[in-house]
Design an enzyme around this catalytic site. Sequence first.
Site, mmCIF file in Angstrom:
data_model
loop_
_atom_site.group_PDB
_atom_site.id
_atom_site.type_symbol
_atom_site.label_atom_id
_atom_site.label_comp_id
_atom_site.label_asym_id
_atom_site.label_seq_id
_atom_site.Cartn_x
_atom_site.Cartn_y
_atom_site.Cartn_z
ATOM 1 N N GLN A 1 13.032 -2.424 -21.442
ATOM 2 C CA GLN A 1 13.173 -2.380 -22.892
ATOM 3 C C GLN A 1 11.844 -2.740 -23.573
ATOM 4 O O GLN A 1 11.234 -3.760 -23.257
ATOM 5 C CB GLN A 1 14.286 -3.357 -23.332
ATOM 6 C CG GLN A 1 14.588 -3.340 -24.810
ATOM 7 C CD GLN A 1 15.207 -2.016 -25.287
ATOM 8 O OE1 GLN A 1 16.063 -1.448 -24.637
ATOM 9 N NE2 GLN A 1 14.731 -1.526 -26.431
ATOM 10 N N LYS B 1 23.618 -0.689 -24.718
ATOM 11 C CA LYS B 1 23.460 0.223 -23.578
ATOM 12 C C LYS B 1 24.405 -0.185 -22.447
ATOM 13 O O LYS B 1 25.064 0.647 -21.833
ATOM 14 C CB LYS B 1 21.999 0.223 -23.108
ATOM 15 C CG LYS B 1 21.081 0.912 -24.118
ATOM 16 C CD LYS B 1 19.593 0.703 -23.855
ATOM 17 C CE LYS B 1 18.776 1.313 -24.997
ATOM 18 N NZ LYS B 1 17.343 1.053 -24.918
ATOM 19 N N ASP C 1 14.466 6.695 -19.174
ATOM 20 C CA ASP C 1 14.003 6.702 -20.563
ATOM 21 C C ASP C 1 13.083 7.905 -20.815
ATOM 22 O O ASP C 1 12.775 8.227 -21.963
ATOM 23 C CB ASP C 1 13.225 5.410 -20.867
ATOM 24 C CG ASP C 1 14.007 4.463 -21.769
ATOM 25 O OD1 ASP C 1 14.926 4.937 -22.469
ATOM 26 O OD2 ASP C 1 13.689 3.263 -21.770
#
Length: 290
Positions: free
Chosen positions: A95, A51, A118
């Site tokens: 994460q 990412k 997200d």
Amino acid sequence: MKIDGRQTSIEIKEELKLEIDQWVEQGGKRPHLAAVLVGEDAASMSYVRGKIKSCEKVGIVSTLIKKPASISQEELLDIIDDLNSNNEVDGYIVQLPLPGQIDEHTVTLRINPEKDVDGFHPQNLGRMMLGLDTFLPATPFGIVTLLDRYNIPTEGKHCVVLGRSNIVGTPLSVLLSRKRNPGNCTVTIVHSRTKNIKEILLQADILVAAIGRAAFVQSDMVKPGAVVIDVGINRVDDINAKRGYRLVGDVDYTGVSEIASFITPVPGGVGPMTIVSLLKNTLKAAQRKS
Ligand SMILES: NC(=O)c1ccc[n+]([C@@H]2O[C@H](COP(=O)([O-])OP(=O)(O)OC[C@H]3O[C@@H](n4cnc5c(N)ncnc54)[C@H](OP(=O)(O)O)[C@@H]3O)[C@@H](O)[C@H]2O)c1
């Protein structure tokens, strides 16, 4: 035909870079993504590295906040509060998975929905349910983008989604049943309590596998000509591989690619599309603020 998610992601990243350059030239703030990584899980570390690298490619500023697996929930929530109030940061991700002492729902609920790139916060998921502008969850967003880019018709198709997680299966089933394109599918969700899985999978015009079981979907479970999207990422031991393992999907690629009309490989299918969706959401977060 192979659906090349890696190539599509490269094209989208080039488009995004142009868009971001233009945005900055016109006086917009350069987008900034932060990533919180807890612990040393090898897969999580590799996803976050991917990412951050992709941010560099498109001109998004990135910050990595790395914390030990022993971090307490309160300490992690403090970091989230700081990110929520930090005007420099447009969007951020925490994460997953998180260590056992931390409740993922508590963490997700603490994220400012305006920075939730997200797309996991209930406010964003709720907006998605209603078809309102939102940050779409990155993996389902990546999948509908792939279907769109490959001009794969979805209207009136029977889509079977294998797996009902909050981050992939469930939101994807909503997106594909929306009254728009891509969408307008008739969707069936299959999970661990479903009976006659094989019979249901055989009815799919579009089959999405997101269960985390290596090569679960075999060729005798797929209708000839079906479109097969493999979300799974599973490590299997391989003494011939440099790292001692290789990555495989939830679909037996060799067998199923012989009968599917379109199929995504693992790696190089849905994974890179998840990352570009995150980048798109980050640009959107920066643009929304101005
Ligand atoms: N490519 C990407 O960018 C990306 C992104 C996210 C995840 N992934 C990968 O996708 C896979 C799924 O992850 P996830 O987080 O969505 O799932 P998850 O939270 O692990 O949930 C798995 C889902 O699959 C169902 N399931 C498990 N075994 C099954 C079986 N034998 N038969 C039928 N259903 C079964 C479970 O059913 P129950 O609900 O009944 O337990 C659950 O709904 C993993 O391999 C993950 O690494 C990839």
